[in-house]
Design an enzyme around this catalytic site. Structure first.
Site: not given
Length: 271
Positions: A190-191, A55, A107, A84, A82
């Protein structure tokens, strides 16, 4: 994980301190306690792999890099980073500023020093501290990101990983002297499962990447084999939470007023 998947998952992540949020600058408050973040070990070369976890892309970090100061109230050690992003360099950040979505967001996830894992830290309302950085499109490629961009070609499929070339955390973020301006609020992962245990620090200074570099992330694939694009969670309600900005903003205003005062005084002496 794209917005479509989040539409169904959000039903289970519907508490009142969720992230990301839209930061409306006129609805923020100055907090003089928000001094500059103190970085330790960010200059060290990372010995790790970069992973397509189905993801996003993630780099697990050793415990040597830490942050403190900035009214964090504790020392936090870096665990992973990670990203986004959107589609082919289009809008893709999770947080927005006055409704503006940037092409990508980094992040860097930290936990309090006394915890041994992110999972353990999530039981503490301030157990996790995430530093968020926005990217902007630039004319030229960012050479400091060459190792990461090059590695993406070898982790197209979910579950693949490759050794990351020589890179340090300092290479991936703006220089420390440009990081005095930031926003702070209390939020969540946010996951899934959206644990409300995160102290967020969102920096104003952006990281430049070329259109080609930003687009390279859209060549990856989700775990279901579809193109890995729009990997952001939609913005959540701010509710009654305070959003604060650092004294770096106060310094700029104070400096401007001081300069104005000096010029006014000089003008008065010459007339």
């Amino acid at each position: 994980m794209g917005p479509e998947e989040w539409a169904t998952i959000d039903a289970n992540c519907g508490n009142i301190k969720q992230s990301p949020i839209n930061i409306v600058t006129t609805n923020t408050s100055i907090d003089s306690r928000l001094t500059q973040v103190q970085f330790t070990g960010y200059q060290e070369i990372i010995s790790s792999v970069i992973i397509n976890n189905g993801h996003t892309v993630q780099v697990n970090l050793p415990n040597r890099a830490t942050i403190n100061g900035a009214n964090l109230g504790d020392t936090y050690k870096a665990q992973q980073l990670h990203l986004h992003w959107g589609k082919n360099g289009g809008p893709g950040s999770e947080h927005t500023i006055n409704g503006e979505k940037y092409p990508m967001e980094l992040h860097i996830v930290h936990i309090k020093e006394n915890y041994s894992s992110v999972e353990q830290a999530l039981d503490d309302a301030s157990g996790v501290a995430v530093l968020g950085f926005f990217y902007e499109e630039s004319k030229d490629a960012n050479k400091k990101y060459e190792a990461i961009i090059h590695s993406l070609k070898n982790i197209t499929h979910s579950g693949t990983n490759v050794t990351l070339g020589d890179v340090s955390l300092d290479m991936l973020i703006p220089s420390h002297d440009k990081l005095e301006k930031y926003y702070r609020y209390q939020g969540s992962l946010t996951t899934p499962g959206c644990s409300e245990a995160v102290v967020w620090t969102i920096f104003e200074e952006t990281i430049p990447l070329s259109k080609e570099q930003l687009s390279a992330f859209s060549n990856l694939m989700f775990s279901d084999g579809t193109t890995m694009v729009n990997t952001y969670r939609p913005v959540q309600m701010r509710n009654e939470r305070g959003v604060y900005y650092s004294r770096g903003f106060v310094f700029c205003v104070s400096t401007a007023l001081l300069i104005s005062s000096v010029f006014t005084s000089l003008y008065a002496l010459t007339v």
